[in-house]
Write an enzyme that holds these catalytic residues in place. Sequence first.
Site, PDB file in Angstrom:
ATOM      1  CG  ASP A 451       0.118  -9.430  -3.744  1.00  0.00           C
ATOM      2  OD1 ASP A 451       1.259  -9.331  -4.220  1.00  0.00           O
ATOM      3  OD2 ASP A 451      -0.323  -8.688  -2.854  1.00  0.00           O
ATOM      4  CG  ASP A 517       3.255  -2.840  -2.290  1.00  0.00           C
ATOM      5  OD1 ASP A 517       2.339  -2.956  -3.124  1.00  0.00           O
ATOM      6  OD2 ASP A 517       3.571  -3.743  -1.492  1.00  0.00           O
TER       7      ASP A 517
HETATM    8  C1  DGJ Z   1       1.237  -6.469  -1.407  1.00  0.00           C
HETATM    9  C2  DGJ Z   1       0.526  -5.640  -2.437  1.00  0.00           C
HETATM   10  O1  DGJ Z   1       1.416  -5.069  -3.312  1.00  0.00           O
HETATM   11  C3  DGJ Z   1      -0.348  -4.630  -1.726  1.00  0.00           C
HETATM   12  O2  DGJ Z   1      -0.948  -3.765  -2.655  1.00  0.00           O
HETATM   13  C4  DGJ Z   1      -1.386  -5.389  -0.957  1.00  0.00           C
HETATM   14  O3  DGJ Z   1      -2.204  -6.092  -1.849  1.00  0.00           O
HETATM   15  C5  DGJ Z   1      -0.710  -6.337   0.009  1.00  0.00           C
HETATM   16  N1  DGJ Z   1       0.266  -7.172  -0.637  1.00  0.00           N
HETATM   17  C6  DGJ Z   1      -1.734  -7.203   0.694  1.00  0.00           C
HETATM   18  O4  DGJ Z   1      -1.179  -8.167   1.466  1.00  0.00           O
END
Ligand code: DGJ
Length: 717
Positions: A451, A517
Amino acid sequence: MTRSEPDYLRAGGAAVVLAPGGGGVPAIAYWGEDLGAAAPVESLDGLALAQLPQPVSGGLDVPVRLSTVPLESQGWPGTPGLVGARGGRDFSPRFRVSGWARGDSDGSSLVVELSDDDARLDLELRFGLDGAGLFRQSARLTNRGDEPYELASLALTFPVPATAAEVLDTTGRHLRERHPQRHALTTGRYVRESRRGRPGADATLLLAVGAVGFGFERGLVHAVHLAWSGDHRLAVERTPTGETFLQAEELLRPGEVVLAPGESYETPEAVGAWGDGLNELAARFHRALRSRPRHPSRPRPVTLNTWEAVYFDLDHARLLELARAGARLGIERFVLDDGWFRGRRDDHAGLGDWFVDDRVFPDGLGPLIDDVTALGLEFGLWVEPEMVNPDSDLARARPEWLLQPGSGRLPLPARHQQVLDLTQPGAYAYLLERLDALLTENPKIAYLKWDHNRDLLEAGSTATGRSAGHEQTLAVYRLMDELRARHPSLEIESCASGGARVDLGILERTDRVWTSDCIDPIERLTIQKYTGLLLPPELMGMHISGPRSHSTGRTASLALRAGVALFGHLGVEWDVTGLTDAEAEELAGWIALHTERREWLHTGRVVHAELADPAADLRGVVADDGSRALFAFTQVGSSSAYPAAPIMIPGLDDDRVYEVALLPLPGAGNGPLPGARGELAWERTGLKMTGRMLRASGLRPPVLHPEELALIELTAR
Ligand code: DGJ
């Protein structure tokens, strides 16, 4: 050296003709459809000559042609290809060709060496057409002088046909990436930039220009992408002298690239594609990605990601219950998301301290990994290596490892975090050691969700006091490459608050992207359609969420949530421990429907249809050999046509006869709508039609309520 003949590159159904331009610097006289094997030299000469503009009043006495490095010394009045100086001097280079060599082992390629003995600069230009017909350009600039050369900009230029009249790009934000915008192409320059240290949720993956009204099915369109995960600039420019061109470059900050004597700067690769319609253009990117030596070749495991199921509420028993419920549904990979490491009980602290939190996992991750893998699932783990919370042992011990503009001032926070300076050897070594140790101590970790949750701001290194975005991007690439070399079967997902780091640079070392997301299926229709201009479906994470979207609050049926995710790298992001028997059966049915077809869905041709009805969407995949296809017809909103108007199904083999059937959707509640309609004529009998008939005449889709979807399966006889 002087060169007078044009060079003809030809591969993958595309062609490029390069002719010597101003000072011999190559100019792209043509880029587009293949011009045939037997283009004789005189016709190539003719093609190049035919493009030369006529000197006119108010202009120079010589014809000025747009070269691949347009410069004032060639008479070019538009945006230059190279900008830089040596203490203010040598600001206007004039290159001569010193080498021109073909190299056609894999596709068709050309390397041209340029040098300017006065400005003491060498420039190597590389042009290639790959087997998918993608036009690749890159360059290397070398300082041959005795004093430093400050580089401001080195852009790669792609002329496009004069028929180009409309611009298409995408914009967006967190939870809403890749939304299209279009406007007329007019004289002047249209620029899309990222100054975020990552491409960004608003980044356009492609800057496309095409003929009036071009769409997915038809219309000549050319586009460019920069294979780079940091700051960048894409532009299209139309000059008053009749040239139209795309440009792609890394966006450099002041003082970021200062070449010492003998030093070089390498551009990222810029990649151009053309097509008769966006489907054809996107297929070139898909084909090229699929030919990568490390493109995933085994079926994409259906994933259960813990984030929207449990967030930070981690505990062995709960996670195992989730994994067990997932295994019963057909889940094949379990990904433990954020929250497993020291001090990370919420998103305020812990980033940087990549040690398992023994308050949550007293015996490490081993017992959970063993229990999950004993169920037959793969195990994946979330990390965010470049990030650091000021509230972490790492930031307290090593404040100088945080990117910052200087004098100890930190950039503004985002999600309570700062960015680790990977250009510092100590910081890089720390991360490599931590990630390597995690993977070595837990060899069953098969997958990292990598991430990157904030933009870079004022990204300077305390080691140099200079802007470090360029070196930071290269350091991230090195880190991923090194980890993959040490753990060859490791798969990595590129995530950046969803789709804020989607580019061919990161894709060189990752195996899928987290597309967004936002898992709301209505939003995902657009996000996936336009991310798919660059990526084939098997590289896009598409998850089935719970009934109510966490990011929009919208409630959607399981059929819509699953049907929209069906074509991609399927996953589930939902607490499936509490499902009713009926829900579990329906979800398991959708997973089975996907796994039975994923082999050809993930190697086939993606097709988006142009429907007259803005409230409907038709998309599908045709198997690579044309033997079958699956289309999803989605009623996004209510239509004025009632019953629904016929839809044409493009992309099939014209001359094959297909059996057409409405695929029964899993789950008891997805049958015909009570009382709302009579029977669709072909619903029970199915149809037999040729691909040409389906494309040219079409069929009536079923009447659906808004936010319902039907699956149409086609099988060649
Ligand atoms: C952002 C990501 O896109 C989510 O899927 C998740 O992993 C969160 N961060 C976790 O902090």
